[in-house]
Enzyme design. Structure first.
Site, PDB file in Angstrom:
ATOM      1  N   ARG A 101       0.875  -1.181   0.000  1.00  0.00           N
ATOM      2  CA  ARG A 101       0.000   0.000   0.000  1.00  0.00           C
ATOM      3  C   ARG A 101       0.903   1.218   0.000  1.00  0.00           C
ATOM      4  O   ARG A 101       1.700   1.423   0.912  1.00  0.00           O
ATOM      5  CB  ARG A 101      -0.904   0.016   1.230  1.00  0.00           C
ATOM      6  CG  ARG A 101      -1.534   1.383   1.458  1.00  0.00           C
ATOM      7  CD  ARG A 101      -2.597   1.380   2.506  1.00  0.00           C
ATOM      8  NE  ARG A 101      -3.776   0.659   2.055  1.00  0.00           N
ATOM      9  CZ  ARG A 101      -4.969   0.738   2.661  1.00  0.00           C
ATOM     10  NH1 ARG A 101      -5.125   1.493   3.732  1.00  0.00           N
ATOM     11  NH2 ARG A 101      -6.000   0.074   2.194  1.00  0.00           N
ATOM     12  N   HIS A 128      -7.683   0.684  -6.024  1.00  0.00           N
ATOM     13  CA  HIS A 128      -7.855  -0.107  -4.799  1.00  0.00           C
ATOM     14  C   HIS A 128      -8.580  -1.416  -5.172  1.00  0.00           C
ATOM     15  O   HIS A 128      -9.719  -1.646  -4.776  1.00  0.00           O
ATOM     16  CB  HIS A 128      -8.654   0.699  -3.766  1.00  0.00           C
ATOM     17  CG  HIS A 128      -8.588   0.143  -2.374  1.00  0.00           C
ATOM     18  ND1 HIS A 128      -7.810  -0.944  -2.035  1.00  0.00           N
ATOM     19  CD2 HIS A 128      -9.211   0.526  -1.217  1.00  0.00           C
ATOM     20  CE1 HIS A 128      -7.960  -1.195  -0.738  1.00  0.00           C
ATOM     21  NE2 HIS A 128      -8.799  -0.319  -0.223  1.00  0.00           N
ATOM     22  N   GLN A 131     -10.271  -3.990  -2.581  1.00  0.00           N
ATOM     23  CA  GLN A 131     -11.527  -3.522  -2.004  1.00  0.00           C
ATOM     24  C   GLN A 131     -12.697  -3.811  -2.951  1.00  0.00           C
ATOM     25  O   GLN A 131     -13.764  -4.234  -2.519  1.00  0.00           O
ATOM     26  CB  GLN A 131     -11.449  -2.021  -1.708  1.00  0.00           C
ATOM     27  CG  GLN A 131     -12.721  -1.475  -1.100  1.00  0.00           C
ATOM     28  CD  GLN A 131     -12.976  -2.011   0.300  1.00  0.00           C
ATOM     29  OE1 GLN A 131     -12.107  -1.933   1.158  1.00  0.00           O
ATOM     30  NE2 GLN A 131     -14.145  -2.575   0.537  1.00  0.00           N
ATOM     31  N   ASP A 218     -17.353   7.116  -0.765  1.00  0.00           N
ATOM     32  CA  ASP A 218     -16.044   7.057  -0.105  1.00  0.00           C
ATOM     33  C   ASP A 218     -15.767   8.455   0.435  1.00  0.00           C
ATOM     34  O   ASP A 218     -16.465   9.419   0.094  1.00  0.00           O
ATOM     35  CB  ASP A 218     -14.990   6.639  -1.153  1.00  0.00           C
ATOM     36  CG  ASP A 218     -13.604   6.363  -0.562  1.00  0.00           C
ATOM     37  OD1 ASP A 218     -13.482   6.269   0.679  1.00  0.00           O
ATOM     38  OD2 ASP A 218     -12.644   6.247  -1.350  1.00  0.00           O
ATOM     39  N   CYS A 258     -16.226   1.632   1.565  1.00  0.00           N
ATOM     40  CA  CYS A 258     -15.023   0.834   1.845  1.00  0.00           C
ATOM     41  C   CYS A 258     -14.509   1.032   3.263  1.00  0.00           C
ATOM     42  O   CYS A 258     -13.794   0.181   3.785  1.00  0.00           O
ATOM     43  CB  CYS A 258     -13.939   1.151   0.825  1.00  0.00           C
ATOM     44  SG  CYS A 258     -13.360   2.852   0.861  1.00  0.00           S
TER      45      CYS A 258
HETATM   46  N1  NVA Z   1     -10.070   6.598  -1.132  1.00  0.00           N
HETATM   47  C1  NVA Z   1      -9.634   6.221   0.195  1.00  0.00           C
HETATM   48  C2  NVA Z   1      -9.840   4.751   0.416  1.00  0.00           C
HETATM   49  C3  NVA Z   1      -9.441   4.278   1.788  1.00  0.00           C
HETATM   50  C4  NVA Z   1      -9.586   2.792   1.961  1.00  0.00           C
HETATM   51  C5  NVA Z   1      -8.168   6.582   0.355  1.00  0.00           C
HETATM   52  O1  NVA Z   1      -7.388   6.374  -0.568  1.00  0.00           O
HETATM   53  O2  NVA Z   1      -7.804   7.091   1.417  1.00  0.00           O
HETATM   54  N1   CP Z   2     -11.008  -0.088   3.123  1.00  0.00           N
HETATM   55  C1   CP Z   2      -9.717  -0.153   3.475  1.00  0.00           C
HETATM   56  O1   CP Z   2      -8.827  -0.401   2.660  1.00  0.00           O
HETATM   57  O2   CP Z   2      -9.469   0.050   4.798  1.00  0.00           O
HETATM   58  P1   CP Z   2      -8.068   0.295   5.493  1.00  0.00           P
HETATM   59  O3   CP Z   2      -7.553   1.617   5.017  1.00  0.00           O
HETATM   60  O4   CP Z   2      -8.372   0.278   6.956  1.00  0.00           O
HETATM   61  O5   CP Z   2      -7.127  -0.827   5.091  1.00  0.00           O
END
Ligand code: NVA
Ligand code: CP
Length: 299
Positions: A101, A128, A131, A218, A258
């Site tokens: 990540r 992502h 997810q 989101d 998510c």
């Molecule tokens: N769009 C959000 C998803 C978090 C799981 C982010 O990238 O922070």
């Molecule tokens: N939805 C998701 O990826 O959650 P986290 O950021 O907690 O891993």
């Protein structure tokens, strides 16, 4: 056989995606007793925060007989500037798979190019995909599938939106995005998939939600965009998923997010805690679908 990665939904064919969901469903029902990761280790590199991704991958690897190693980018030499390509080659000598990540999607592609073991995208600024696998499994469970269904995306044209667009193209379902001006999804991802499925973009959340079977949103400011919060709050005014918007959707519609969620910002408390919300099943499904993914790539 050469190693395979999962960096984006289109890395798997439609048939492979269906096989993955079948395996995940079997695992969830407790019908799978194999330990394909016995003696194997997944390295998990994080340069961003995580609750679900970290815990579901770690628990999933354990349940498949393997081990998972949490590698905070702050603590490994990558965070001090060791090149990704060097990290990839060294970790490939110890590990059997890497989940990462991070911010720049190109970094994940570089990692995958130089690693000789499978690499899984656990979220980038662009995509992502894990997810969306969990989200699709949730849709399958609660609506029996996505054929003939319309999925609405309300909010930012972000990493989640991009992976939904890829999924619509790969699996051929209708996707309706409602994004404020200036926050549209990547035109290349959109254009490519609009040739494969009915994918529309509007400024009107009500239009996207009308008759939809899934309403999905989101956060307005993703990880790394915290300083844009105030500007985004203004731009996203009117994009709250509340009871009035849910009432526009199909009677049997489900709500997905998510997580983490900001109640009162992108989603009303009454919706996320309401009868149509499936967000806890959605979070749980990260575990089942990623176990299927690890068994497929690393087993
Ligand atoms: N769009 C959000 C998803 C978090 C799981 C982010 O990238 O922070
Ligand atoms: N939805 C998701 O990826 O959650 P986290 O950021 O907690 O891993």
């Amino acid at each position: 056989m050469s190693k395979r990665d999962f960096l984006a939904i289109p890395d798997f064919s439609r048939n492979e995606l269906h096989a993955l969901f079948d395996l995940a469903a079997r695992m969830k029902r407790g019908e799978y007793r194999e330990k394909p990761l016995a003696g194997k280790t997944l390295g998990m590199i994080f340069t961003k925060s995580s609750t679900r991704t970290r815990v579901s991958f770690e628990v999933g690897a354990f349940q498949l007989g393997g081990h998972a190693l949490f590698l905070s980018a702050r603590d490994i030499q990558l965070g001090r500037g060791e090149p990704i390509r060097d990290t990839a080659r060294v970790l490939s000598r110890y590990l059997d798979g890497i989940m990462i990540r991070t911010f720049d999607h190109a970094d994940v592609e570089e990692l995958a190019r130089f690693a000789t073991i499978p690499v899984i995208n656990g979220l980038t600024d662009l995509l992502h995909p894990c997810q969306i696998l969990a989200d699709l499994l949730t849709v399958r469970e609660h609506l029996g599938g996505w054929e003939g269904k319309a999925i609405a995306w309300i909010g930012d044209g972000n990493n989640m939106a991009h992976s939904w667009i890829n999924a619509a193209g790969s699996l051929g379902f209708e996707l309706r995005l409602a994004c404020p001006e200036g926050y549209d999804p990547d035109p290349a991802i959109l254009g490519r998939n609009q040739k494969l499925a009915k994918i529309t973009l509007t400024r009107d959340p009500g239009e996207a939600a009308a008759g939809a079977h899934v309403v999905n949103t989101d956060v307005w400011a993703s990880m790394g965009q915290e300083e844009e919060q105030a500007v985004r709050e203004k731009a996203f005014r009117g994009y709250l998923v509340d009871d009035a918007l849910m009432a526009r959707a199909a009677k049997e519609a489900i709500f997905l997010h998510c997580l983490p969620a900001h109640r009162g910002e992108e989603v009303a408390e009454s919706v996320i805690e309401g009868k149509q919300s499936r967000v806890w099943d959605e979070a749980e499904n990260r575990l089942h679908v990623q176990k299927a993914l690890m068994a497929t790539l690393m087993g």
